[in-house]
Design an enzyme around this catalytic site. Structure first.
Site, PDB file in Angstrom:
ATOM      1  CG  LEU A  66      -2.061  -1.068   1.440  1.00 23.48           C
ATOM      2  CD1 LEU A  66      -2.457  -1.162   2.921  1.00 23.48           C
ATOM      3  CD2 LEU A  66      -2.613  -1.280  -0.008  1.00 23.48           C
ATOM      4  CG  ASP A  67       0.586   3.823  -3.233  1.00 25.71           C
ATOM      5  OD1 ASP A  67       1.630   3.830  -3.031  1.00 25.71           O
ATOM      6  OD2 ASP A  67      -0.293   5.211  -3.699  1.00 25.71           O
ATOM      7  CE  LYS A  68       4.554   9.496   3.168  1.00 25.91           C
ATOM      8  NZ  LYS A  68       5.625  10.446   3.569  1.00 25.91           N
TER       9      LYS A  68
END
Length: 150
Positions: free
Chosen positions: A132-134
């Site tokens: 998942l993106d930050k």
């Protein structure tokens, strides 16, 4: 992992069994062959050319070794929300603003760092099955050994 050889696998070579019955990749088989205890047949080191007989016990060691570990992965004591965990997988509810793995300016504040700390009593290799993106919160699945990373 232990496998008891059934009559349908009688007279197969270990390599054939690994490919045909267990659907292991050549990369995993290469990893198993690399270590003396990677492939044991009835408790004794075996080559992949060995022939299996009914009721043989085939043991495969998929565990990480110290030479597999990323020496730059810093262990950081970061709280984690573990949803599920067993010897093969860890499922984590990743909070927003936590990077999944190391990157520029994120060397010790990632999910990878937190899991390296959690599993610090053994060699640990971070294997995210998904990322998942930050900025995104949600479920991240990690594989705890080579077998389940593919």
């Amino acid at each position: 992992m232990k496998y008891i050889i059934d009559k349908n696998s009688n007279n197969l070579s270990i390599k054939s069994y690994l490919i045909l019955k267990l659907n292991l990749s050549s990369r995993i088989i290469k990893h198993l062959k690399k270590y003396y205890d990677g492939i044991l047949l009835n408790g004794i080191h075996a080559d992949v050319t060995a022939i299996l007989m009914e009721n043989d016990v085939l043991e495969l060691d998929f565990s990480d070794r110290i030479e597999d570990v990323n020496e730059y992965l810093v262990k950081s004591d970061i709280p984690l929300s573990i949803v599920y965990e067993d010897e093969n997988y860890t499922v984590i509810n990743k909070p927003a603003m936590m990077p999944t793995h190391q990157s520029l300016n994120h060397y010790d504040d990632t999910l990878a760092n937190a899991l390296a700390y959690r599993y610090g009593d053994r060699p640990y290799v971070f294997r995210a099955v998904n990322r998942l993106d930050k900025d995104t919160s949600g479920i991240v699945l990690t594989a705890n050994n080579k077998l389940y990373a593919e």
